[in-house]
Design a protein around this motif. Structure first.
Motif, short mmCIF file in Angstrom:
data_model
loop_
_atom_site.label_atom_id
_atom_site.label_comp_id
_atom_site.label_asym_id
_atom_site.label_seq_id
_atom_site.Cartn_x
_atom_site.Cartn_y
_atom_site.Cartn_z
N MET A 1 0.83 -1.21 0.00
CA MET A 1 0.00 0.00 0.00
C MET A 1 0.86 1.24 0.00
SD MET A 1 -1.73 0.18 3.72
CE MET A 1 -1.16 1.14 5.05
N PRO B 1 -1.90 11.09 2.53
CA PRO B 1 -2.88 10.60 3.50
C PRO B 1 -4.18 10.28 2.78
CG PRO B 1 -1.97 12.72 4.15
CD PRO B 1 -1.52 12.46 2.77
N ARG B 2 -4.73 9.15 3.11
CA ARG B 2 -5.99 8.77 2.49
C ARG B 2 -7.10 9.65 3.07
NH1 ARG B 2 -8.27 3.15 4.46
NH2 ARG B 2 -7.31 4.10 6.25
N LEU C 1 -10.87 7.53 15.12
CA LEU C 1 -9.48 7.99 15.17
C LEU C 1 -9.38 9.46 14.80
CD1 LEU C 1 -6.95 5.52 13.55
CD2 LEU C 1 -6.89 6.54 15.82
N MET D 1 -8.26 12.44 17.32
CA MET D 1 -7.07 13.27 17.11
C MET D 1 -7.42 14.75 17.13
SD MET D 1 -4.73 11.04 14.51
CE MET D 1 -5.93 10.68 13.26
N ASN E 1 -4.82 -2.04 16.55
CA ASN E 1 -3.98 -0.90 16.14
C ASN E 1 -4.52 0.45 16.58
OD1 ASN E 1 -2.18 -2.62 14.99
ND2 ASN E 1 -2.96 -2.37 12.90
N LEU E 2 -5.82 0.49 16.93
CA LEU E 2 -6.41 1.75 17.37
C LEU E 2 -6.05 2.04 18.81
CD1 LEU E 2 -10.10 1.32 16.15
CD2 LEU E 2 -8.25 2.46 14.95
N ILE F 1 3.82 -2.58 14.69
CA ILE F 1 3.28 -1.65 13.71
C ILE F 1 4.12 -0.38 13.59
CG2 ILE F 1 1.68 -0.52 15.33
CD1 ILE F 1 0.45 -1.56 11.97
N LEU G 1 5.80 1.20 10.18
CA LEU G 1 5.63 2.57 9.69
C LEU G 1 6.99 3.19 9.41
CD1 LEU G 1 4.00 5.14 9.09
CD2 LEU G 1 4.08 5.67 11.53
N ASN H 1 -0.60 12.59 12.82
CA ASN H 1 -2.04 12.33 12.70
C ASN H 1 -2.42 11.85 11.30
OD1 ASN H 1 -2.36 13.03 15.32
ND2 ASN H 1 -3.61 14.85 14.96
N GLU H 2 -1.74 12.40 10.30
CA GLU H 2 -2.05 11.95 8.94
C GLU H 2 -1.64 10.50 8.74
OE1 GLU H 2 -1.91 15.96 6.19
OE2 GLU H 2 -0.03 15.22 7.03
N PHE H 3 -0.46 10.16 9.24
CA PHE H 3 -0.03 8.75 9.15
C PHE H 3 -0.98 7.85 9.94
CE2 PHE H 3 4.35 10.23 7.98
CZ PHE H 3 4.41 9.56 6.79
N ALA H 4 -1.40 8.32 11.13
CA ALA H 4 -2.28 7.52 11.98
C ALA H 4 -3.60 7.27 11.28
CB ALA H 4 -2.51 8.22 13.32
N ALA H 5 -4.19 8.34 10.71
CA ALA H 5 -5.47 8.19 10.03
C ALA H 5 -5.31 7.28 8.82
CB ALA H 5 -6.00 9.56 9.60
N PHE H 6 -4.19 7.48 8.11
CA PHE H 6 -3.98 6.70 6.89
C PHE H 6 -3.82 5.22 7.19
CE2 PHE H 6 -1.28 4.67 3.80
CZ PHE H 6 -2.02 4.89 2.66
N MET H 7 -3.05 4.90 8.21
CA MET H 7 -2.79 3.49 8.51
C MET H 7 -3.80 2.92 9.49
SD MET H 7 1.34 3.40 8.72
CE MET H 7 1.46 1.62 8.79
N ARG H 8 -4.74 3.77 9.93
CA ARG H 8 -5.75 3.38 10.91
C ARG H 8 -5.08 2.82 12.17
NH1 ARG H 8 -10.39 -0.31 8.65
NH2 ARG H 8 -11.19 1.49 7.57
N ILE H 9 -4.15 3.61 12.70
CA ILE H 9 -3.47 3.21 13.93
C ILE H 9 -3.54 4.34 14.94
CG2 ILE H 9 -1.89 1.60 12.79
CD1 ILE H 9 0.26 3.75 12.92
N ASN H 10 -3.34 4.01 16.18
CA ASN H 10 -3.34 5.02 17.24
C ASN H 10 -2.23 6.04 16.98
OD1 ASN H 10 -2.65 6.16 20.00
ND2 ASN H 10 -4.50 4.99 20.43
N PRO H 11 -2.54 7.34 17.14
CA PRO H 11 -1.52 8.36 16.88
C PRO H 11 -0.27 8.20 17.76
CG PRO H 11 -3.53 9.33 17.81
CD PRO H 11 -3.85 7.94 17.42
N ALA H 12 -0.44 7.62 18.95
CA ALA H 12 0.73 7.40 19.81
C ALA H 12 1.68 6.41 19.14
CB ALA H 12 0.30 6.89 21.17
#
Lengths: 263, 312, 121
Positions: free
Chosen positions: A1, A6-7, B173, B177, B195-196, C7, C11, C34-45
């Motif tokens: 991917m 950003p998506r 998410l 944020m 992962n969340l 994870i 990244l 935050n953009e990476f977190a949203a994109f990968m659907r992972i916690n921002p931390a």
């Protein structure tokens, strides 16, 4: 991917202008308003019930005048003992009281209300509803008198059972009866929250036993409890009803303080 | 950072069984925390006590620094939609949208409308006629749009298909944020949600078996796989949490951190050393604690649970 | 993605890969945590941890209030680190697999030469 860009997160940003933020509602008023949020339940259905009774009585009167071997005056006199209004909303109001705790309370508590806020707000809402019913019955009584008993002599509100045509008595009876039914329903819902089915049955039997014992004691002591009702009968009945509502409310609060909600 | 949620020896006893048995845990402010465990592990009971809906039997529960029970200041900061949330009789989604802002200072009406659109919720259908998935969506809308500083989601995905769940995770998410807050979410779908999460609490039979950051949790064990004999040799006296075998191959989950010695043995034996996923870890703990695997470890059992949920 | 790694490492490696192939040239800004977190659907931390790993390694540098940028010299640094790891990560498994298949080292070298020629590299 690919992570070059950003998506876009699902859905476009809201295109609508942001709605004006509402004024925060007081802790009690929001509970009162919550009960009236669906106006059908508290206002629409009771009005519909009254309307249906009026129509039904007019039709019955019409039929009687065509087929019964009695004079219209005698029929109107006999309609004075019509008890339709007395019983029509009892069941419905018990159910409103029940739902206030079985369905509306878990919703309000899930949104951060306390039991105390919910209880006080609900008492206010149920009292408001009782006033509304008292006023509605009084207004309908005036309307009934003004129209010569709905144009064909059918008596619905100008009846012996709920005040014998007196405005103040009819208001008191309407208010007292609805308050008693609403708060009794509410109390049984709280009993159910706290002790389930068994508790409800126990409370029903307990109440009946206490009442019977009380009457038996009075009779044994040579006092006729029904004699007390002579003179200002409706005010006294209403007073008893209001007392019943008060006792139910107090009981509800005592049980509610430690009842699990929402399960 | 300070704690948003803290319990000390929190215990809840129903008649004969302990729904919560001396649970002590701490969840930091502004984190997304997963609450994991099988059905009946005590997840909903814990959330109910924290939301002031159930009474504890003993111990302490603190939300935002105070006992939440009948605490108006704390409860006003809290949103909790149960998996089987009840709504006022005859309520429609539109009624919920109209009344919810009265309860939340931070309610975002525009966001609520957008969420309604994302989940294609009908505004004018009575809530009792909604499907299981639509009911979940209503709870999600309230939970997210309320922007409550402490928000509980109780299995918020029931009846939602993979697409709708994806929308939920993305929106959760994104909104988290933009508006950081403490989110506690109970879930069975560990792989999907792992992962969340930043923090994880695992309950089993009312007891807490894990309360740590996801990172620490997954670093607390590792997997070793290869031929059965080589795996047994390299494992030595280490504490094995879970063993899976396929023919002559074996994969074990081992508690602790792999050391140099193990890496050397692994190289010599042609073994693979890998990290453990949250899902594997929970399954492993299930074996360790109860003598039987956690629900998540058995696809068949998971399917059954889902089928049951679908029927509801 | 490779599920056998945590994870945040996935990244970090993904971003390294993008830097190596030139998607994020030195000196340019990379997407935010935050953009990476949203994109990968992972916690921002978790995303933050991945990015911080690259900051600690001197691959990215933070500009307070603005964002993260690819550091000068990041490409060289990444190349040397990856070169060091190349033997373990790629050659050892290749040689092991070749041995399992009965490919001797001369044959293997010939195969690599042929492949490279076909790919034009």
């Amino acid at each position: 991917m690919s992570i070059t860009q950003p998506r876009p997160v699902a859905g476009a940003p809201s295109a609508q202008p942001t709605l004006p933020t509402q004024r925060p509602v007081g802790a009690l008023m929001k509970i009162v308003r919550l009960h009236f949020a669906d106006p059908m339940r508290m206002i629409g259905v009771p009005l519909f019930i009254f309307g249906s009774i009026i129509v039904l009585c007019i039709v019955v009167m019409g039929l009687l005048r065509s087929f019964a071997p009695a004079s219209p005056a005698e029929l109107t006199e006999g309609f004075g003992y019509n008890q339709a209004t007395l019983w029509c909303f009892a069941g419905y109001f018990v159910s409103i009281g029940v739902m206030a705790y079985s369905r509306t309370m878990p919703f309000a508590l899930g949104m951060g209300s306390t039991r105390r806020q919910y209880f006080v707000g609900t008492c206010l809402a149920l009292l408001l509803e009782s006033v509304f019913i008292g006023v509605t019955m009084t207004v309908l009584l005036a309307l009934e008198k003004a129209t010569g008993h709905w144009f064909n002599g059918a008596r619905v509100f100008d009846v012996v059972a709920i005040g014998n045509g007196s405005y103040s008595s009819t208001f008191l009876m309407g208010f007292g009866l609805s308050a008693a039914m609403l708060f009794i329903g509410a109390m049984f819902a709280v009993v159910f929250l706290r002790w389930n089915q068994k508790g409800v049955i126990a409370v029903i039997f307990g109440t009946v036993a206490v009442l019977l014992a009380l009457i038996w004691l009075l009779l044994a002591a040579g006092v006729n409890p029904f004699g007390w009702f002579e003179g200002a009968t409706f005010a006294k009945i209403a007073l008893i009803m209001i007392l019943v509502a008060l006792i139910s409310a107090t009981g509800s609060w005592l049980m509610l303080r430690r009842a699990p909600v929402g399960r | 950072m300070s704690l948003a949620i803290e319990t000390t020896d929190l215990t809840k006893v129903y008649r004969h069984t302990a729904a919560l048995d001396h649970v002590s845990l701490g969840i930091e402010k502004n984190t997304i925390c997963g609450l994991l465990g099988r059905n009946g592990a005590g997840k909903t009971t814990l959330m109910s006590i924290l939301a002031g809906q159930e009474l504890k039997t003993s111990g302490q529960a603190r939300v935002l620094g105070a006992d939440p029970f009948e605490n108006a200041a704390v409860l006003a900061q809290l949103s909790f939609a149960r998996e089987n949330q009840k709504y006022p009789e005859e309520f429609k989604v539109s009624h919920v949208l109209r009344t919810a802002p009265w309860f939340y200072a931070g309610w975002d009406a525009g966001f609520a409308r957008r969420l309604i659109g994302e989940f294609r919720l009908p505004l004018k259908t009575p809530i009792k006629k909604l499907s299981r998935g639509q009911l979940s969506a209503v709870a999600i809308v309230v939970g997210l749009a309320s922007r409550a500083p402490v928000t509980f989601f109780d299995e918020p995905y029931l009846g939602l298909d993979a697409t709708a769940r994806g929308i939920f995770y993305d929106l959760l998410l994104q909104d988290y944020m933009e508006h950081p807050r403490t989110i506690l979410m109970s879930t069975h779908l560990i792989d999907e949600a792992a992962n969340l999460l930043e923090h994880v609490v695992v309950l089993q039979d009312g007891r807490k078996i894990l309360d740590s950051s996801v990172e620490e949790a997954t670093a607390s064990a590792f997997t070793l796989s290869g031929t059965a004999t080589a795996v047994a040799e390299a494992t030595g006296p280490r504490k094995v949490l879970r063993t899976q075998a396929l023919g002559g191959l074996r994969s074990v989950t081992i508690a602790g951190i792999p050391d140099e010695r193990l890496y050397a043995d692994a190289r010599a034996g042609g073994l693979e050393v890998g990290p453990v996923s949250l899902q594997e870890l929970v399954a492993a703990h299930g074996l360790l604690e109860g003598g039987e695997p956690a629900a998540v470890a058995h696809p068949a059992e998971k399917d059954q649970t889902e089928a049951k949920e679908a029927l509801r | 993605m490779d599920d056998s790694k945590p994870i945040f490492i996935q990244l970090a490696e993904e971003i390294e890969g993008r830097i190596l192939e030139g998607t994020y040239p030195e000196g340019t800004q990379v997407p935010s945590t935050n953009e990476f977190a949203a994109f990968m659907r992972i916690n921002p931390a978790t995303a933050g941890k991945g990015l911080n790993r690259l900051v600690d390694a001197g691959i990215l540098h933070k500009r307070r209030g603005i964002g993260m940028f690819v550091a000068t010299g990041a490409l060289d640094r990444l190349r040397s680190v990856r070169r060091e790891a190349f033997g373990d990560q790629y050659l050892s498994p290749l040689i092991d697999e070749a041995a399992r298949l009965g490919i001797d080292s001369d044959e293997l070298i010939a195969m690599i030469g042929h492949r490279a020629a076909v790919a034009g590299k």
